[in-house]
Design an enzyme around this catalytic site. Structure first.
Site, PDB file in Angstrom:
ATOM      1  N   ASP A 328       0.838  -1.188   0.000  1.00  0.00           N
ATOM      2  CA  ASP A 328       0.000   0.000   0.000  1.00  0.00           C
ATOM      3  C   ASP A 328       0.877   1.244   0.000  1.00  0.00           C
ATOM      4  OD1 ASP A 328       0.996  -0.134   2.547  1.00  0.00           O
ATOM      5  OD2 ASP A 328      -0.912   0.034   3.577  1.00  0.00           O
ATOM      6  N   ASP A 604      -2.285  -4.542   6.092  1.00  0.00           N
ATOM      7  CA  ASP A 604      -2.558  -4.592   7.534  1.00  0.00           C
ATOM      8  C   ASP A 604      -4.042  -4.520   7.895  1.00  0.00           C
ATOM      9  OD1 ASP A 604      -3.074  -1.990   6.833  1.00  0.00           O
ATOM     10  OD2 ASP A 604      -1.497  -1.101   8.071  1.00  0.00           O
ATOM     11  N   ASP A 608      -7.245  -6.752   3.461  1.00  0.00           N
ATOM     12  CA  ASP A 608      -5.994  -7.258   2.894  1.00  0.00           C
ATOM     13  C   ASP A 608      -5.826  -8.762   3.107  1.00  0.00           C
ATOM     14  OD1 ASP A 608      -4.796  -4.788   1.963  1.00  0.00           O
ATOM     15  OD2 ASP A 608      -4.554  -4.240   4.064  1.00  0.00           O
ATOM     16  N   ASN A 672      26.922 -42.512  -7.165  1.00  0.00           N
ATOM     17  CA  ASN A 672      27.299 -43.716  -6.427  1.00  0.00           C
ATOM     18  C   ASN A 672      26.262 -44.824  -6.570  1.00  0.00           C
ATOM     19  OD1 ASN A 672      29.667 -42.591  -5.522  1.00  0.00           O
ATOM     20  ND2 ASN A 672      28.832 -41.923  -3.549  1.00  0.00           N
ATOM     21  N   ASN A 697      25.827 -43.486   3.359  1.00  0.00           N
ATOM     22  CA  ASN A 697      24.932 -42.335   3.232  1.00  0.00           C
ATOM     23  C   ASN A 697      25.002 -41.441   4.464  1.00  0.00           C
ATOM     24  OD1 ASN A 697      23.200 -41.218   1.301  1.00  0.00           O
ATOM     25  ND2 ASN A 697      21.388 -41.804   2.474  1.00  0.00           N
ATOM     26  N   ASP A 701      26.537 -37.497   4.796  1.00  0.00           N
ATOM     27  CA  ASP A 701      25.611 -36.444   5.222  1.00  0.00           C
ATOM     28  C   ASP A 701      26.203 -35.539   6.299  1.00  0.00           C
ATOM     29  OD1 ASP A 701      23.503 -36.857   3.536  1.00  0.00           O
ATOM     30  OD2 ASP A 701      22.413 -38.196   4.876  1.00  0.00           O
TER      31      ASP A 701
END
Length: 869
Positions: A328, A604, A608, A672, A697, A701
Site C-alpha cells: 500500500d 494490515d 488485505d 554412487n 549415506n 551427510d
C-alpha cells in the site's frame, strides 16, 4: 445470495421488498423461524474442523516424506535402528511444523468471527425489539444509530446525517456518508452510498435499513470463506514438490530395474529386494527436511534481530525468490501522516492570510477528530486574543467546518498587512468573522467571490483552474473562506455569500530513505508495485516522489473491465494500481502468480487478508488487525521497507544453502547409486551390503549437515532465485556421471590391479566414495573456483573429521560390525590418488558446466531469474 438480490444496491426498493417478502412492519416471528432454517444463523460459520490427528497425518503426503519413511523401514529391516530413528525423527519434526502452519488458517477465521458479536434493534411484528446479530435474517428491517455494528449487507430505507466507518472493509480511514437511493449495478463497492455492509459501524446519524444478505453471503463473509481455503502452494513449496516428484521417478525406475535384473540372474530374492531398497535410501536426500528446517530457523533468528517475526518458516525462502512486492501507499511508502505543504492564495502564491484562517478554524474545532486538523494545528500559530463564539461541526454531507471568532486578530496577508481587509463600514467594534474550511467544491459552493492578496476580485472559475493544476500534480487541496458578520451565533444557513481566500495544499510525504530502499530492492531484482485506493493523479504523484523508475497506472475500473487473460498480460508492466477496490487486491496478487511471478504482499487491514492469503510471501505489521496478522506469513514490528530489503537478502542466502545440499546429495548420491546398480549386474556379489549403503549415506551427510552455516557468494543474492528442476536434472546427470566414471575406475583398480577380496572391495569403495563425496562438497558448493570461495569453518571441520574417521573405521570394532576389513597401505595410496583425480576433474567440469549455462541462459527479467544454482 440469490441472483435476484446480488446487485441489491441497483434494485428499486419496491422490487426488493417483494423479493424478500417483507412489509414496512417487518417480519413476523414465524417467518423469522422459517428463514433461520433456510438461511442458517447470521454468522460466519466455521467449517467443521478437521481433527488434529487427521491434520497431522495429512502432512505425510509429500513424495520426499514417503521416500524417507520407506528408507526408515529399510533401515529397521536390516537392523540399523539408529538410522531408522534418525530418519523418523526428521520426518516427525518437519511434519509437526506443517501441521502447526495449517492450524493458523482456522485461527484467522476465529479472529474474524470475534469482531461481530453484538445485538441490534429490529422491526418485527410491527414493533422494535433487540435481537442478537446472529438471529438477523434477510428481510429484517433494522434501526441503526451511532455506535451500532451493521448486522448484514443492507439497503438504506431512511437516513439522517448517516456516516459509516467502513475502514474494516475498504481500508478508508474517513467515515463515508450514506443516503437512500438507487445506483447502477456496476457501482464499485466503495461508492455504494445506498448500501451498508456487515462488520462496519455507524459513526454518526440514524438510519433504517433492509437486510438483504447475511452470514457468508455478505461481502465480509466472502472474505471469511476465502480465508478458510487452504493457502495456495507457494513457490518454494511447489519447488519442493517438483523435486520430490523427480526423486520418486528416478528412484522407482532404478529400484524396479535393479530388482528385476537381480531376480532374472537368479540371485536371492530377499537380498535383491533389500539391496534395491538400500539403493533407494542412498538416492534419497535424507537430511533435506532437517537442512531446510535448520536453514530456515537460522534465517528466522537473523530476521528476529531485525524486528521481524517469521510465522511460516518456508516464507523466508519465498522472500528470496520474490520478484515483485505489492504494498500500500500510506504508511509504507509515505509517512502516513498528513502535512500542510503550503497555504496558497487564489492565484497560487504563498499566503499567510490563508495559513492564519485555516489555523484558527482548526485550533477551535471541537467536533470530529481527524488527522488534517491535527496537521494544521502543527503550524503552531498564535491565536492571539481571538475568541471562539460558535461552531458548525463538520458533517459528511456539507463536508466543511465553520468557526465564528471575534476579537482583534493579527492575520498578515501576502503583502505584509497585519489585519484582514475590511470595508470602512466593517471596521468597528463587534465585528466578527466566520471562517470555513473543507472540501474544495463544498467551500466554493458557499462563496460568491474570491479575493487575492491585494484584495482584487478573482472569478471563481479562474480559482478552479488554479486548483485543478495542483490536483493534477497529485496534491490534496482544501478550500478556505471567510465572511465578516455581526452575529453572535451561526448555523448552516449562514455559510453563504462567503469570500474564498485560498486553499491549503496537503501532502503525505515519502518516508525518509524510501527512494534509496526502492533502488536497493530494484538492484536485488525486486520490483515494488503500489496498490492504493487513492485516485490515479495522487498515486502517480507519490510514485514519482518515492522514485519509481516507470509509472504505469491501472485503475480499479480498468481492472474490472479486463478479462483474466488480458489482465495477466498487463500485470507485468503495471507499476501503480490506483482507485482499487478491496476485493480487487486478491485478483491482482493471483494475476502475478498466473504470470509466473513470485509475489509478496504487504497489508494490515481486514480487506488485505485474502491477498495476504494468496501471496507467496504475505507480510503484515504488528499494528495491523488480528485477521491480517493471522493470514500473514511474516509480521513486521515496524512498517519499514528497509527491513524487507534485509529479509530478501536473508531469504536468498537461506535458499542458496538449501540448493547446495540438493546439488550435493543428488549429484554424488546419484552417481554412487548408479555405479552400484550397474556393478551389481556384472559382479558375482553385491557391491555393498544394505547396511554398508546406509552407513555410507550417513557419513556423507555429516559435512552436508553444516551447510546452513556456509558462506554465500555475493552473486547468489543479486537476483531472485527459483527452483528449476530442469537445471537440477542437468546438474545431477553431469556430476553424477563424473562420480560414476571414477567409481568404475575404482572398481577396476580394486578388482584388476589390487586383486581385492569381496570384503576389501566393499571396504575400499566405501572409503573412496565417502572421502570423495565429502571433498566434492567443497567444489560444488560454489560457482567460483574452489580456492576463491571460503567455506564456513564448521563445513571445513566436518569434512576433515569425516576424511580422518573413514579410513580408520575398518580397523575398529564398529567397522567389523559392518563387515569391513583393514586395508593394506597400497590400497589407501591408490584410493588417495583416485580421490585427488576426482576432485580435480569435478572442478574442471564445474567451470565448463557453468560457462555453458551462462552462454545459453536468457537475460534475467526485472521480476525474477529462474535458475537452479
Amino acid at each position: 445470495m440469490s441472483e435476484d438480490t446480488e446487485t441489491f444496491w441497483s434494485k428499486p426498493l419496491g422490487e426488493l421488498f417483494g423479493q424478500l417478502s417483507v412489509t414496512d412492519d417487518g417480519l413476523d416471528s414465524r417467518e423469522v423461524g422459517n428463514r433461520l432454517s433456510t438461511y442458517e444463523y447470521n454468522r460466519l460459520r466455521e467449517r467443521q474442523r478437521t481433527s488434529n490427528l487427521w491434520l497431522f497425518v495429512a502432512q505425510f503426503r509429500s513424495p520426499i516424506v514417503l521416500i524417507l519413511l520407506l528408507a526408515a523401514g529399510v533401515a529397521a529391516l536390516v537392523g540399523d535402528r539408529a538410522d531408522a530413528i534418525i530418519i523418523v525423527s526428521i520426518v516427525f519434526i518437519s511434519s509437526l511444523l506443517g501441521f502447526w502452519q495449517e492450524r493458523g488458517a482456522a485461527n484467522a477465521v476465529a479472529s474474524l468471527l470475534e469482531t461481530i458479536q453484538r445485538t441490534i434493534t429490529v422491526r418485527r411484528d410491527g414493533s422494535t425489539v433487540p435481537v442478537p446479530v446472529e438471529a438477523v435474517v434477510p428481510g429484517d428491517i433494522v434501526e441503526l444509530s451511532a455506535g451500532d455494528t451493521i448486522p448484514g449487507d443492507c439497503r438504506l430505507l431512511e437516513s439522517s446525517e448517516l456516516n459509516v466507518d467502513e475502514a474494516a472493509l475498504t481500508g478508508e480511514s474517513y467515515p463515508v456518508e450514506k443516503n437512500p437511493g438507487t445506483l447502477p449495478a456496476e457501482t464499485p463497492l466503495a461508492n455504494r452510498s445506498n448500501a451498508l455492509f456487515m462488520g462496519t459501524h455507524v459513526v454518526s446519524g440514524e438510519a433504517t435499513a433492509l437486510v438483504v444478505q447475511t452470514g457468508r453471503k455478505t461481502e465480509f463473509g466472502s472474505i471469511s470463506e476465502r480465508l478458510r481455503r487452504r493457502p495456495t502452494a507457494t513457490e518454494f513449496e511447489r519447488g519442493i514438490h517438483r523435486f520430490g516428484k523427480l526423486l520418486s521417478e528416478v528412484t522407482l525406475l532404478l529400484v524396479l530395474g535393479i530388482f528385476a535384473i537381480n531376480v532374472y540372474f537368479a540371485r536371492p530374492v530377499l537380498n535383491s529386494f533389500l539391496f534395491a531398497l538400500a539403493l533407494a535410501v542412498g538416492l534419497t536426500p535424507q537430511l533435506l527436511p532437517a537442512i531446510i528446517s535448520v536453514n530456515l530457523a537460522s534465517g528466522a533468528k537473523e530476521m528476529a534481530r531485525e524486528r521481524v517475526i517469521v510465522k511460516r518458516l518456508s516464507s523466508i525462502e519465498d522472500f528470496g525468490s520474490m520478484g515483485v512486492l505489492c504494498t500500500d501507499k500510506t504508511g509504507t511508502l509515505t509517512e502516513g501522516e498528513v502535512r500542510v505543504e503550503s497555504a496558497r492564495d487564489v492565484a497560487g502564491g504563498h499566503s499567510n492570510r490563508v495559513r492564519r484562517l485555516a489555523y484558527l478554524n482548526a485550533v477551535y474545532e471541537t467536533g470530529f477528530d481527524n488527522p488534517i486538523d491535527d496537521a494544521i494545528r502543527q503550524l503552531d500559530e498564535d491565536p492571539g486574543d481571538t475568541e471562539k463564539l460558535d461552531e458548525i461541526p463538520y458533517d459528511f454531507t456539507r463536508k466543511r467546518l465553520s468557526i465564528l471568532v471575534s476579537g482583534e486578530r493579527t492575520e498578515p496577508n501576502g503583502s505584509g498587512s497585519n489585519t484582514i481587509s475590511r470595508t470602512p463600514q466593517q471596521r468597528g467594534i463587534g465585528i466578527r468573522t466566520i471562517v470555513t474550511k473543507g472540501a474544495l467544491e463544498n467551500v466554493l459552493e458557499a462563496c460568491t467571490t474570491a479575493l487575492d492578496t491585494d484584495n482584487t476580485i478573482v472569478p471563481l472559475e479562474q480559482v478552479r483552474e488554479t486548483i485543478e493544476a495542483y490536483s493534477a500534480d497529485g496534491y490534496r487541496v482544501l478550500g478556505v473562506a471567510y465572511r465578516e458578520t455581526s452575529q453572535t451565533g451561526i448555523d448552516k444557513e449562514d455559510e453563504t455569500e462567503m469570500v474564498f481566500a485560498g486553499f491549503l495544499v496537503l501532502e503525505d510525504p515519502p518516508k525518509p530513505g524510501v527512494s534509496e530502499t526502492l533502488n536497493r530492492l530494484n538492484d536485488l531484482g525486486v520490483s515494488v508495485r503500489m496498490i492504493t485506493g487513492d485516485n490515479r493523479q495522487v498515486a502517480a504523484h507519490v510514485a514519482g516522489q518515492v522514485g519509481f523508475d516507470t509509472i504505469e497506472v491501472l485503475t480499479g475500473e480498468e481492472v474490472r473491465q479486463l478479462t483474466d487473460e488480458a489482465f495477466v498480460a498487463r500485470i507485468e508492466r503495471t507499476t501503480v494500481f490506483a482507485e482499487i477496490e478491496p476485493n480487487q487486491k486478491e485478483r491482482i496478487i493471483r494475476a502475478f502468480g498466473q504470470a509466473d511471478i513470485v509475489v509478496g504482499y504487504l497489508g494490515d487491514g481486514i480487506n488485505d487478508a485474502p491477498a495476504l492469503h494468496a501471496a507467496d510471501a504475505g507480510l503484515s505489521v504488528d499494528s495491523g488487525v488480528d485477521v491480517a496478522k493471522e493470514a500473514a506469513d511474516i509480521v513486521l514490528l515496524e512498517k519499514d521497507l528497509r527491513v524487507l530489503q534485509r529479509g530478501v537478502q536473508s531469504g536468498r542466502k537461506t535458499f542458496a544453502n538449501t540448493l547446495k545440499y540438493v546439488f550435493m546429495a543428488t549429484s554424488a548420491n546419484f552417481g554412487n547409486m548408479f555405479s552400484m546398480a550397474v556393478a551389481s549386474l556384472f559382479l558375482p556379489f553385491l557391491p555393498l551390503l544394505p547396511t554398508q549403503i546406509l552407513l555410507t549415506n550417513l557419513l556423507t551427510d555429516v559435512p552436508e549437515l553444516t551447510i546452513s552455516t556456509d558462506q554465500v557468494d555475493d552473486e547468489l543474492v543479486e537476483r531472485p532465485r527459483r527452483w528449476d528442476i530442469g537445471f537440477i536434472k542437468r546438474f545431477m546427470a553431469t556430476f553424477g556421471l563424473v562420480s560414476s566414471v571414477f567409481d568404475f575406475i575404482t572398481f577396476g583398480v580394486l578388482l584388476f590391479v589390487l586383486n581385492a577380496s569381496v570384503a576389501e572391495f566393499r571396504t575400499g569403495w566405501v572409503v573412496m566414495s565417502v572421502i570423495s563425496a565429502s571433498l566434492v562438497v567443497l567444489v560444488i558448493r560454489t560457482r567460483r573456483p574452489l580456492f576463491r570461495s571460503s567455506p564456513s569453518r564448521y563445513l571445513v571441520g566436518a569434512t576433515v573429521a569425516v576424511i580422518i574417521v573413514t579410513p580408520i573405521l575398518p580397523y575398529t570394532p564398529i567397522g567389523a560390525a559392518f563387515q569391513f576389513t583393514p586395508l593394506p597401505p597400497i590400497f589407501l595410496l591408490f584410493v588417495g590418488g583416485i580421490v585427488f583425480a576426482y576432485v580435480t576433474t569435478a572442478e574442471l567440469v564445474k567451470h565448463a558446466f557453468y560457462r555453458r549455462v551462462d552462454e545459453v541462459a536468457p537475460a534475467p527479467s526485472a521480476e525474477s531469474e529462474t535458475v537452479g544454482e
